[in-house]
Design a protein around this motif. Structure first.
Motif, mmCIF file in Angstrom:
data_model
loop_
_atom_site.group_PDB
_atom_site.id
_atom_site.type_symbol
_atom_site.label_atom_id
_atom_site.label_comp_id
_atom_site.label_asym_id
_atom_site.label_seq_id
_atom_site.Cartn_x
_atom_site.Cartn_y
_atom_site.Cartn_z
ATOM 1 N N ASP A 33 -1.910 -5.937 -2.711
ATOM 2 C CA ASP A 33 -2.222 -5.429 -1.376
ATOM 3 C C ASP A 33 -3.061 -6.422 -0.575
ATOM 4 N N VAL A 34 -3.129 -6.181 0.736
ATOM 5 C CA VAL A 34 -3.787 -7.104 1.649
ATOM 6 C C VAL A 34 -5.272 -7.216 1.338
ATOM 7 N N ASP A 60 0.984 -6.974 9.813
ATOM 8 C CA ASP A 60 2.281 -7.572 9.507
ATOM 9 C C ASP A 60 2.438 -7.844 8.009
ATOM 10 N N LYS A 61 1.323 -8.112 7.344
ATOM 11 C CA LYS A 61 1.387 -8.306 5.887
ATOM 12 C C LYS A 61 1.745 -6.987 5.190
ATOM 13 N N GLY A 69 9.298 -2.906 -0.792
ATOM 14 C CA GLY A 69 9.277 -1.726 -1.643
ATOM 15 C C GLY A 69 8.046 -1.630 -2.519
ATOM 16 N N LYS A 70 6.967 -2.315 -2.139
ATOM 17 C CA LYS A 70 5.749 -2.325 -2.942
ATOM 18 C C LYS A 70 4.644 -1.455 -2.350
ATOM 19 N N ARG A 71 5.019 -0.588 -1.426
ATOM 20 C CA ARG A 71 4.070 0.370 -0.851
ATOM 21 C C ARG A 71 4.709 1.743 -0.899
ATOM 22 N N PHE A 288 -6.448 -1.038 4.086
ATOM 23 C CA PHE A 288 -6.005 -0.600 2.766
ATOM 24 C C PHE A 288 -4.565 -0.118 2.765
ATOM 25 N N GLY A 289 -3.869 -0.262 3.898
ATOM 26 C CA GLY A 289 -2.479 0.181 3.970
ATOM 27 C C GLY A 289 -2.315 1.676 3.964
#
Length: 559
Positions: A33-34, A60-61, A69-71, A288-289
């Motif tokens: 994650d960012v 954008d990250k 597909g990682k979120r 944290f997305g």
């Protein structure tokens, strides 16, 4: 009534947690994650970058991580209005739409990097699109609350030299009434289903734009947002925050301040004109997305309302973490909330100038009435008038060490006001103007303001603005405004009024109502004096300055 006041005047911040705390087998700290990518900076192994833009370097990250597909399939933004309407955007959709808005602002309105735009919108999706679009274009955002009067808007447009304003049908007439006096104002955009002469329709404008937009390169110290904050004397000050103080700061903070992951949903009820909206509804959750949830209701959700409807209205989610800013909660309130919801209240403290500098973090011992310990990367102390650090238990002023290195989260300056900026520095510290004590464990206990600011129902009100409005009325010769205790709102605006000798006093009750209505029309309605007392004279110093402290002390029974 004291219990009701405490519940109804605190701005609240909620994190809504789903039961499942993991995603695809990852631990809570997702390696991809960012936030985790900046771990070397937090450890001091890498320097803070020279260039940073929240839109390209964070949002954008997350869009790239999402597409890979990682979120989780959590939206990035989720909005409802209680009338059946709903908006959900992924990070990719947020990027697509915000690029179109950025093109509208730059190509149609002619705004360039560094230009300023006043945005006065309620909690509607367009506010978030404009925020992100301004990041992409390097435009300086100036948010305002929806209760601003025409006079308030005029001052903000003139003081900021804003080239553009975006608002809705409610405030468009007020803008039109003062626009001719704003020589720097070039464009007016309205969020409306219809059209208005002299205005560009915001939705039509950006819908017709391309989504092909390259994010500008911004330095970490470049201006990002300007908040107007009330002062004790004079007009509201322009408090400037940089790309770093708002956007990069949460990347330096510890994750457990909000305890968020990409699976989580964040609900923040702050007004869009306040810094807490930027912190709790933009930067900190999206670092944290997480998903930002917004309810468009203009009514501030408060603890008392939540308690009344819990659990019948909130079965769709689990309230996991609470934090709030304002006066300390009464222990009885905290106990009632805990018994009703099973959840602890975690208090935070901060200002427009500082963001959050104290907090009861997740996992910390809760001391009722305490606003917690200093946040990571802040050295917060209690100091005296000579900038000496005071020992535990001794009352002084809350201060943040700003020398030799100024913390990234602090504001840059009061724009065009170097004198006021300099007054915030005392020795090696930035001084908040708030009084408190700190115990031997490092927990801070808030006492109160050290100036004349009135905080009523969460709104900060400068007495000068109200006094100026009162003096415009022909019946008023002099006026002094102070805080007065109130069981519901904590404190309210009280005006001491000396009548003009040419005015024939009749029905004072009727005059009180007339003065209150006059202030509502002259400045923001929430600033009007709920209490008015007519006096023969005001207490003054030998140089003629009004002794507000005497009036305030009398109101609070301190004499």
């Amino acid at each position: 009534m004291k219990l009701l006041f405490k519940l109804q005047t605190l701005k609240s911040l909620w994190t809504l947690k789903p039961p499942n705390r993991t995603f695809h087998g990852h631990s809570r700290l997702l390696a991809s994650d960012v936030y985790s990518q900046y771990e070397p900076v937090r450890r001091g192994e890498q320097q803070i970058p020279k260039y940073f833009n929240f839109a390209s370097d964070v949002l954008d990250k997350w869009s790239e991580i999402e597409k890979a597909g990682k979120r989780p399939t959590n939206p990035a933004f989720w909005w409802i209005n209680g009338k059946g309407e709903e908006v959900k955007w992924s990070f990719e959709e947020l990027g697509f739409l915000s690029r179109k808005v950025a093109n509208a602002l730059t190509k149609v309105c002619g705004l360039q990097k560094g230009d300023r735009i006043v945005v006065i919108l309620p909690r509607i999706p367009e506010w978030w699109l404009v925020n992100v679009a301004c990041m992409r274009a390097g435009i300086v955002l100036i948010p305002g609350i929806s209760q601003l009067s025409a006079k308030d808007i005029l001052y903000r447009l003139q003081a900021s030299k804003a080239a553009c304003i975006i608002t809705d049908d409610t405030l468009a007439p007020a803008v039109d009434s003062v626009a001719s006096e704003c020589q720097f104002l070039k464009s007016k955009l309205i969020v409306s289903k219809g059209s208005r002469e002299g205005w560009l329709n915001f939705t039509d404008l950006y819908n017709n734009q391309s989504a092909d937009h390259s994010c500008v390169k911004t330095r970490i110290q470049d201006s990002m947002t300007i908040f107007f904050t009330s002062g004790t004397t004079g007009s509201p000050k322009m408090t400037e925050h940089s790309q770093g103080s708002l956007g990069f700061r949460p990347l330096l903070s510890e994750r457990y301040w909000l305890d968020l992951t990409p699976s989580d949903v964040m609900w923040n009820t702050s007004d869009t004109g306040w810094i807490m909206a930027s912190l709790g509804s933009v930067f900190d959750p999206w670092v944290f997305g997480s998903c930002i949830f917004i309810h468009s209701s203009p009514v501030l959700f408060v603890y008392s309302c939540m308690l009344l409807v819990w659990p019948n209205r909130f079965k769709y989610c689990l309230l996991f973490f609470n934090s709030l800013g304002g006066e300390p909660l009464n222990p009885e309130v905290m106990a009632q909330w805990k018994s009703k919801t099973g959840v602890d209240i975690h208090e935070v403290y901060g200002q427009t100038e500082t963001g959050v500098i104290c907090s009861v973090f997740k996992g910390m011992k809760i001391k009722p009435g305490s606003m917690g310990k200093a946040a990571p990367f802040y050295d917060v102390q209690i100091i005296d008038k000579n900038a000496n650090i005071l020992p535990p238990g001794q009352q002084g002023e809350i201060a943040v060490r700003s020398k030799p290195i100024r913390p990234l989260g602090l504001f840059s300056e009061y724009v065009d006001n170097p004198k006021k900026t300099a007054e915030t520095e005392r020795g090696d510290f930035y001084v908040t103007g708030d009084k408190a004590t700190m115990d031997e464990d490092g927990y801070f206990q808030f006492i109160g303001r050290d100036d004349d600011i009135i905080i009523s129902s969460g709104y900060r009100i400068g007495p000068f603005e109200v006094e100026s409005a009162l003096i415009e009325h022909p019946a008023v010769a002099e006026a002094a405004v102070v805080s007065s205790p109130d069981a519901l709102r904590g404190e309210v605006v009280k005006a001491f009024v000396v009548l003009s000798p040419t005015f024939s006093a009749g029905d004072l009750e009727s005059l009180t109502h007339e003065l209150q209505e006059h202030v509502k029309k002259t400045t923001a309605p929430y600033k009007y004096p709920r209490k008015v007392e007519f006096v023969q004279e005001l207490p003054k110093t030998v140089t003629g300055k009004i002794k507000r402290n005497e009036l305030r002390n009398k109101e609070w029974g301190r004499m």
